[in-house]
Design an enzyme around this catalytic site. Structure first.
Site, short mmCIF file in Angstrom:
data_model
loop_
_atom_site.label_atom_id
_atom_site.label_comp_id
_atom_site.label_asym_id
_atom_site.label_seq_id
_atom_site.Cartn_x
_atom_site.Cartn_y
_atom_site.Cartn_z
CG HIS A 135 2.80 -4.29 -2.81
ND1 HIS A 135 3.56 -5.11 -3.61
CD2 HIS A 135 3.54 -3.19 -2.60
CE1 HIS A 135 4.71 -4.51 -3.88
NE2 HIS A 135 4.73 -3.34 -3.27
CG ASP A 213 1.68 -8.43 2.00
OD1 ASP A 213 2.62 -8.19 2.77
OD2 ASP A 213 1.56 -7.93 0.88
CD GLN A 216 4.75 -1.39 4.25
OE1 GLN A 216 5.27 -0.80 5.20
NE2 GLN A 216 5.28 -1.37 3.04
CE LYS A 239 8.25 -3.81 2.02
NZ LYS A 239 8.60 -2.66 1.19
CB CYS A 377 3.85 -1.71 -5.87
SG CYS A 377 5.51 -1.49 -6.48
N1 7TS Z 1 3.37 -6.22 0.35
C1 7TS Z 1 3.27 -4.95 0.81
C2 7TS Z 1 2.06 -4.54 1.58
C3 7TS Z 1 4.31 -4.06 0.56
O1 7TS Z 1 4.20 -2.81 1.01
C4 7TS Z 1 5.44 -4.48 -0.19
C5 7TS Z 1 6.54 -3.54 -0.55
C6 7TS Z 1 5.50 -5.80 -0.59
C7 7TS Z 1 4.45 -6.64 -0.33
C8 7TS Z 1 6.67 -6.35 -1.32
O2 7TS Z 1 7.77 -6.44 -0.48
P1 7TS Z 1 9.21 -6.91 -1.04
O3 7TS Z 1 10.11 -6.72 0.13
O4 7TS Z 1 9.05 -8.34 -1.44
O5 7TS Z 1 9.51 -6.02 -2.19
N2 7TS Z 1 6.19 -2.18 -0.53
C9 7TS Z 1 6.91 -1.16 -1.00
C10 7TS Z 1 6.52 0.17 -0.90
O6 7TS Z 1 5.49 0.53 -0.33
N3 7TS Z 1 7.44 0.97 -1.48
O7 7TS Z 1 8.42 0.18 -1.97
C11 7TS Z 1 8.10 -1.14 -1.67
#
Ligand code: 7TS
Length: 426
Positions: A135, A213, A216, A239, A377
């Site tokens: 990501h 990371d 997910q 999430k 992303c």
């Molecule tokens: N890493 C992964 C694998 C992700 O899917 C996401 C967000 C992030 C990092 C960033 O997370 P945040 O909470 O700091 O924003 N993924 C997604 C998505 O798949 N659609 O919207 C956000």
């Protein structure tokens, strides 16, 4: 397939997944006249009543700033906030609660590591090893750091559409120049579940620091930072049934102790004079200013909720939905689905013939179904796969196979609509 992709046998308690929906008030509404079908869980998940109550209850009863008052409300807020830290440590099986830093989410956690550990330890010629499925949150912070330090990025390759990491030559990638291996546990586009413990173990044998990371994976399967053997792990509360703006960075205590602070301000200092300051010990050294107190407390409630359901059960359900969606969707003519067939997480990204992803998600929305369309992303991954965008359905504990049937039917209707619309008129 790796050992981690096959879930261990779970206990025999069965869960009525459809009944769990009662815990999520938002799911009980109609969208464009149809019952809401929420399939955008990789972007953010919905929140159970227990989490909403924790959030409101904190503001209704206990709201005060932490670590600074001696009055009753401040003591209560501090106890609940630090209690949430202990809860997060148990959730991840960290050795001590000092290894838990509250953040705004995965993105902030990764930026924190880049700006503290990375800024101190990386220099020109060093390599930051990522994977081709990261990501943007696990690419851009390292690009910024590379720009400042002269370090460079390298990417572990993936195997085409199947989207597995090509680990056959991992040893060759783990050269002496590699100082950090940072990878996603579960891909938000491919649904691939990476063998985190294996990757960390091989890196560790060569003295390479590791960051997982877990955006997910954290709410979808058991996570044990000691068993994984990582130095850092970042997750997002939103999430995993928690509120937005909440998250955790786990850091092995020896690493945290050796890192400079990032943000400066109140609560992270031991003493300040006009020209010089000293810092508190971790984790407080990394939590400048008033933290997201309510968010941390509600995140702990989300962890309670997930553990009451059973994270092993959720993982099994997730993989069952992923496998079911794979079978149903790939039966549609002309549909190309990315990622592995077996041992996949509950995320499916696909192209419906040559119908643009934005048309698919717009049409699905009219049918009450929330999908996501775009690059998720994951622009470098998309380019590598020769794509601009995909449609994506991502599942969580309140989704069911019946809902996947409804999605499949709607996709069939979309296909029919676009075929008819593009057919030459007689
Ligand atoms: N890493 C992964 C694998 C992700 O899917 C996401 C967000 C992030 C990092 C960033 O997370 P945040 O909470 O700091 O924003 N993924 C997604 C998505 O798949 N659609 O919207 C956000």
């Amino acid at each position: 397939m790796t050992a981690e992709m096959t879930l261990p046998p779970t206990n025999t308690r069965t869960i009525d997944w459809a009944a769990l929906r009662e815990d999520f008030p938002i799911l009980h509404q109609r969208v464009h006249g149809r019952p809401l079908l929420y399939l955008d869980n990789a972007a953010t998940t919905q929140k159970p009543r227990a989490v909403l109550d924790a959030l409101c209850g904190y503001y209704e009863r206990d709201n005060a700033n932490v670590h600074r008052g001696v009055h009753e409300l401040s003591n209560r807020a501090t106890a609940a906030y630090e209690g949430a830290r202990e809860r997060a440590a148990r959730f991840l099986n960290a050795r001590r609660s000092e290894e838990i830093i509250f953040t705004r989410g995965t993105t902030e956690g990764i930026n924190l590591v880049a700006n503290t550990w990375g800024a101190k330890h990386l220099q020109s010629g060093d390599v930051i090893l990522l994977t081709e499925m990261e990501h943007h949150s696990n690419i851009v912070p390292w690009q910024l750091l590379a720009g400042r330090t002269g370090a460079r990025l390298a990417f572990l390759p993936i195997t085409g559409d199947e989207g597995l990491l090509d680990l056959s030559r991992l040893d060759e990638w783990l050269t002496t120049d590699v100082k950090l291996l940072a990878f996603t546990h579960i891909s938000n586009t491919l649904g691939t579940i990476n063998p985190a413990a294996q990757l960390c173990s091989q890196a560790r044998q060569r003295g390479i620091v590791t960051l997982v990371d877990a955006a997910q994976s954290a709410g979808h399967r058991p996570l044990d930072v000691q068993a994984i053997g990582c130095d850092f792990l970042a997750l997002s509360g939103h999430k995993m049934c928690g509120p937005t703006g909440s998250g955790v960075l786990y850091g092995r205590i020896e690493r945290l102790a050796d890192m400079p602070p990032w943000h400066g301000g109140g609560d992270m200092i031991e003493s300040v004079d006009y020209h010089h300051s000293t810092w508190k010990q971790p984790p407080h050294k990394f939590e400048a200013g008033t933290p997201n107190i309510a968010g941390a407390i509600a995140l702990a409630a989300a962890m309670d909720y997930l553990d009451a359901v059973g994270r092993d059960k959720i993982a099994q359900h997730d993989e069952e939905l992923g496998a079911y969606a794979f079978e149903r969707l790939t039966a549609l003519k002309g549909l190309r689905l990315l990622g592995p067939r077996l041992g996949r997480a509950g995320v499916v990204s696909f192209m419906l013939g040559d119908i643009h992803a934005h048309d698919v998600v717009t049409f699905a929305d009219q049918a009450g179904i929330a999908l996501r369309g775009g690059h998720h992303c994951n622009q470098p991954l998309m380019k590598k796969l020769g794509l601009e965008s995909t449609s994506r359905a991502s599942f969580y504990l309140y989704n069911t196979t019946d809902e996947i049937d409804r999605l499949t039917e709607t996709l069939r209707e979309i296909q029919k609509y676009f075929t008819t619309a593009s057919a030459p008129s007689a």
